[in-house]
Design a protein around this motif. Structure first.
Motif, PDB file in Angstrom:
ATOM      1  N   SER B 257       0.717  -1.247   0.105  1.00  0.00           N
ATOM      2  CA  SER B 257      -0.079   0.212   0.165  1.00  0.00           C
ATOM      3  C   SER B 257       0.963   1.280   0.002  1.00  0.00           C
ATOM      4  CB  SER B 257      -0.964   0.028   1.028  1.00  0.00           C
ATOM      5  OG  SER B 257      -0.218  -0.139   2.477  1.00  0.00           O
ATOM      6  N   ILE B 258       2.131   1.180  -0.085  1.00  0.00           N
ATOM      7  CA  ILE B 258       3.045   2.426  -0.086  1.00  0.00           C
ATOM      8  C   ILE B 258       2.914   2.817  -1.585  1.00  0.00           C
ATOM      9  CG2 ILE B 258       5.513   3.368   0.265  1.00  0.00           C
ATOM     10  CD1 ILE B 258       5.884   0.996   1.734  1.00  0.00           C
ATOM     11  N   PRO B 259       2.485   4.079  -1.711  1.00  0.00           N
ATOM     12  CA  PRO B 259       2.808   4.812  -3.185  1.00  0.00           C
ATOM     13  C   PRO B 259       4.124   4.907  -3.416  1.00  0.00           C
ATOM     14  CG  PRO B 259       2.063   6.328  -1.547  1.00  0.00           C
ATOM     15  CD  PRO B 259       2.004   5.052  -0.680  1.00  0.00           C
ATOM     16  N   SER B 260       4.623   4.566  -4.754  1.00  0.00           N
ATOM     17  CA  SER B 260       5.570   4.748  -5.527  1.00  0.00           C
ATOM     18  C   SER B 260       5.864   5.174  -6.625  1.00  0.00           C
ATOM     19  CB  SER B 260       6.719   3.289  -5.116  1.00  0.00           C
ATOM     20  OG  SER B 260       7.665   3.160  -5.652  1.00  0.00           O
ATOM     21  N   LEU B 261       7.031   5.810  -7.040  1.00  0.00           N
ATOM     22  CA  LEU B 261       7.055   6.309  -8.503  1.00  0.00           C
ATOM     23  C   LEU B 261       7.385   5.145  -9.526  1.00  0.00           C
ATOM     24  CD1 LEU B 261       9.068   9.413  -7.892  1.00  0.00           C
ATOM     25  CD2 LEU B 261       6.756   9.365  -8.518  1.00  0.00           C
ATOM     26  N   HIS B 262       7.760   4.137  -8.890  1.00  0.00           N
ATOM     27  CA  HIS B 262       8.156   2.819  -9.564  1.00  0.00           C
ATOM     28  C   HIS B 262       7.121   2.221 -10.052  1.00  0.00           C
ATOM     29  CE1 HIS B 262      12.075   4.552  -8.883  1.00  0.00           C
ATOM     30  NE2 HIS B 262      11.994   4.047  -7.744  1.00  0.00           N
ATOM     31  N   LYS B 263       5.886   2.127  -9.405  1.00  0.00           N
ATOM     32  CA  LYS B 263       4.651   1.197  -9.722  1.00  0.00           C
ATOM     33  C   LYS B 263       3.927   1.914 -10.684  1.00  0.00           C
ATOM     34  CE  LYS B 263       4.079  -0.257  -4.969  1.00  0.00           C
ATOM     35  NZ  LYS B 263       3.398  -0.136  -3.656  1.00  0.00           N
ATOM     36  N   ASP B 264       3.512   0.734 -11.281  1.00  0.00           N
ATOM     37  CA  ASP B 264       2.215   0.840 -12.656  1.00  0.00           C
ATOM     38  C   ASP B 264       1.332   2.192 -12.154  1.00  0.00           C
ATOM     39  OD1 ASP B 264       0.853   0.850 -14.776  1.00  0.00           O
ATOM     40  OD2 ASP B 264       0.128  -1.132 -14.200  1.00  0.00           O
ATOM     41  N   PRO B 265       1.402   3.371 -12.971  1.00  0.00           N
ATOM     42  CA  PRO B 265       0.418   4.197 -12.378  1.00  0.00           C
ATOM     43  C   PRO B 265      -1.146   3.906 -12.565  1.00  0.00           C
ATOM     44  CG  PRO B 265       1.376   4.891 -14.294  1.00  0.00           C
ATOM     45  CD  PRO B 265       2.259   3.464 -13.836  1.00  0.00           C
ATOM     46  N   ASN B 266      -1.250   2.916 -13.488  1.00  0.00           N
ATOM     47  CA  ASN B 266      -2.898   2.428 -13.615  1.00  0.00           C
ATOM     48  C   ASN B 266      -3.229   1.493 -12.719  1.00  0.00           C
ATOM     49  OD1 ASN B 266      -3.135   3.999 -15.968  1.00  0.00           O
ATOM     50  ND2 ASN B 266      -2.051   2.251 -16.954  1.00  0.00           N
ATOM     51  N   GLN B 267      -2.284   0.970 -11.897  1.00  0.00           N
ATOM     52  CA  GLN B 267      -2.744  -0.171 -10.824  1.00  0.00           C
ATOM     53  C   GLN B 267      -3.112   0.621  -9.465  1.00  0.00           C
ATOM     54  OE1 GLN B 267       0.212  -2.941 -10.089  1.00  0.00           O
ATOM     55  NE2 GLN B 267      -1.200  -4.252  -8.788  1.00  0.00           N
TER      56      GLN B 267
END
Lengths: 349, 323
Positions: B257-267
């Motif tokens: 649940s940590i928001p991150s810049l490396h995660k898929d923005p659509n997820q």
């Protein structure tokens, strides 16, 4: 220079900006200072006597009648002395009297016109008239102010000290301590105060001290409520917890961290407490249960006015004085309260 | 030998006529010079744990049920008031969350910062002020003389928190407990303060117990993380292990649940359904029982702390007998 806490500074400035309160404070303060010098301003004794090449200061020192050529070891009647042949026939002897040459307990029967009986009307000699024993009303108002103001200031001081100690103990230790003291306070506050004054007066005799003691024994209760609440609130404050976490002892926490913060609301309350005690003292004097008789007191003077309804000056001037003092003090209280209020909405015109 | 060793610690609160368990079976070890972080949601008992370490909880509320809190081999729970006061501020110092409320509003900074020094080290006021100036310089306060003479209300939050840090360091404590020291401040100042804490920790070789709800922040500074949930430490381990290979289902969902810049923005970010059980309504079995996705029959019993390679975890998924 002491650097004031910015909050205190802002409050002071706000108070000063409130002209009505600021000038009321100045007036009351100067009036009290003046009344403290009442013996120099209004006295039946002269400020200075020049007699046979020597200077005498009767207000500050006691001289027996013998000093001025009399026979007795007692206090001379300086006014009679001034008129006596012995004093006036030697050239060079003189006396300088204060601005108001009457004592608060002096019956000025000799200085009245032959066909007049006290109480006498306001005249050039007695600006506010005399009462039924020929005593100067202006002098008595001045001395009366001194007594009632001093009484009230001492009383408020004692009240705040007792109230703070007891309220502080209740608030800080809470729990059983708080509950048991609260029950004692309830018992105490249900004792009728007037009867207590009567009983104490008949036991120990009526006097300034007994009155002060009895009144102080009851009137701290209101203050203790405030302090108790403040302590309850501040006990849980973060900076108190932080102080605890730094290993500060209970005693130091109470005196250095809680108490100075808790006293803030009390300051706004002070002028109103002052009003309370001034009016209670006057009321007691009016009823005849206050400070015993020969002492000058506004309540007692108003009481005289009731007995001599035709002498309008007897009731008018002390009442005006009482009204002014209470009104001005409440202006001060109002100004203080607004200065301590963090909201800035109120405007003064 | 660890600096602080909390062993099987149980704490109850006495609320109107009934006792409610607050902390259950807390085990926590802090080594010398280590930064240990406790993470968890609000109300999970992080702050209570930190306050319990020096018995700062209100006396009429807290009941220290059982277990030990060993600090330098001494059990703090057995010490009397005076002995504890000697530890508070001198051996174990605190930095609180909100610098605006944790400083006395009507006392000058000067008088507040030297208070603990005067109590614990020496009565010499001049010496204390010198030390204070040295530390304030170190935490990056400029115009020292002026700051020392001013009141808390005249300064910004970041500056006050720097002062709080300097205040905590006055007696050179061996353990610094920082209870969410940055959550009341702006993000830019947060980073500065965390860097400052790390720098000072490295210089003074002290241990820090860092309490936070921000697992991302904690991951970058601490050597070990303990995850708390509803009054229990459910997982303890080295930071890298916890962040890369979380074991407990709660830790797993916390990390996803940590928001991150490396995660898929659509997820969408994952959320944990349900709410934290409130005080006195903890489930009888595993506390995460009602919200866990991988719940099975065994979960209505109490799990103990199971050991895996590097971590300790309180979940039956890792119990020998269930494999």
């Amino acid at each position: 220079m002491i650097k004031l806490n910015p909050t205190t500074k802002r409050r002071l400035e706000k108070f000063k900006k409130n002209k009505r309160a600021y000038y009321s404070l100045l007036i009351i303060f100067t009036a009290y200072i003046i009344s403290l010098f009442a013996p120099i301003l209004a006295n039946e004794k002269p400020l200075l006597v020049y007699y046979r090449g020597n200077y005498y200061f009767p207000i500050f020192k006691f001289y027996p009648e013998k000093t001025f050529g009399g026979k007795e070891e007692t206090l001379p009647n300086y006014k009679r002395l001034l008129r006596s042949n012995e004093f006036s026939k030697e050239s060079g002897n003189y006396m300088i009297f204060p601005l108001i040459p009457y004592g608060y307990n002096e019956s000025n029967l000799e200085s009245l016109e032959e066909d007049e009986f006290p109480p006498s009307k306001p005249s050039l000699k007695h600006l506010l008239g005399t009462d039924d024993r020929g005593r100067d009303v202006l002098t008595r108002i001045l001395y009366g102010f001194r007594i009632s103001m001093s009484f009230s200031l001492i009383l408020v001081f004692i009240e705040v000290i007792i109230g703070t100690i007891i309220g502080g103990i209740q608030g800080y230790f809470s729990g059983v301590v708080d509950l048991s003291i609260q029950r004692i306070i309830e018992i105490l506050s249900s004792i009728p105060f007037l009867f207590m004054i009567l009983i104490m007066g008949s036991f120990f005799g009526r006097s300034f001290g007994v009155l002060l003691f009895t009144y102080a024994a009851f009137s701290w209760i209101g203050i203790s409520y405030y302090i108790r609440g403040e302590f309850y609130k501040l006990r849980k404050a973060q900076f108190v917890e932080a102080a605890k976490a730094f290993g500060v002892s209970n005693k130091k926490i109470i005196f250095r961290h809680i108490l100075p913060n808790a006293l803030t609301p009390i300051v706004t309350f002070l002028p109103f407490m002052l009003i309370g005690s001034i009016s209670v003292l006057s009321a007691l004097d009016f009823l005849g249960y206050g400070i015993p008789a020969p002492n000058p007191s506004w309540g007692e003077m108003i009481g005289q006015g009731r007995e001599h309804l035709s002498a309008w000056w007897l009731i008018t001037f002390p009442s005006i004085a009482l009204f002014l003092v209470i009104q001005l003090t409440s202006f001060i209280g109002e100004g203080l309260r607004d200065a301590f209020d963090s909201k800035d909405r109120i405007t003064f015109r | 030998m660890s600096l602080l060793d909390i062993k099987n610690f149980y704490l109850n609160f006495s609320l109107k006529e009934k006792e409610v368990p607050v902390l259950l079976d807390i085990n926590l070890k802090i080594e010398k010079g280590e930064i240990h972080a406790i993470v968890g949601e609000s109300g999970c008992g992080k702050s209570v744990t930190s306050l319990a370490i020096t018995k700062l909880l209100p006396e009429n509320l807290a009941i220290y049920k059982s277990g030990k809190i060993l600090f330098n081999q001494k059990n703090i729970l057995e010490l009397d008031d005076k002995q504890i006061r000697e530890i508070r501020g001198k051996e174990i110092a605190y930095i609180f969350q909100d610098p605006f409320t944790s400083l006395n509003p009507i006392k000058k900074i000067k008088d507040q910062i030297i208070e603990s020094y005067l109590i614990h080290i020496s009565q010499n006021k001049k010496e204390a002020l010198e030390k204070a100036e040295y530390l304030l310089k170190k935490v990056g306060i400029t115009e020292l003389k002026e700051r020392l003479e001013s009141y808390p209300a005249q300064m910004s939050g970041g500056m006050l928190q720097r002062i709080s840090i300097a205040m905590a360091l006055m007696c050179e404590p061996s353990l610094l407990i920082a209870d969410e020291p940055t959550s009341a401040l702006d993000v830019t100042i947060q980073a500065q303060l965390v860097d400052l804490l790390l720098k000072i920790q490295a210089e003074q070789k002290m241990s820090i117990l860092f309490i936070s709800h921000d697992i991302g922040l904690v991951g970058s500074i601490s050597q070990k993380i303990s995850v708390m949930y509803a009054g229990e430490i459910i997982e303890t381990g080295p930071t890298r292990e916890i962040l890369t290979k979380p074991l407990h289902p709660y830790t797993q969902s916390l990390i996803t649940s940590i928001p991150s810049l490396h995660k898929d923005p659509n997820q969408k970010l994952t959320t944990i359904f349900g709410i934290v059980p409130s005080l006195g309504e903890y489930p009888s079995g595993c506390h995460f029982f009602t919200r866990c996705k991988e719940v099975f029959e065994k979960c209505n019993q109490k799990p103990r702390l199971f050991e895996t390679n590097a971590s300790h975890v309180k979940c039956f998924l890792y119990a020998e007998e269930c494999k």
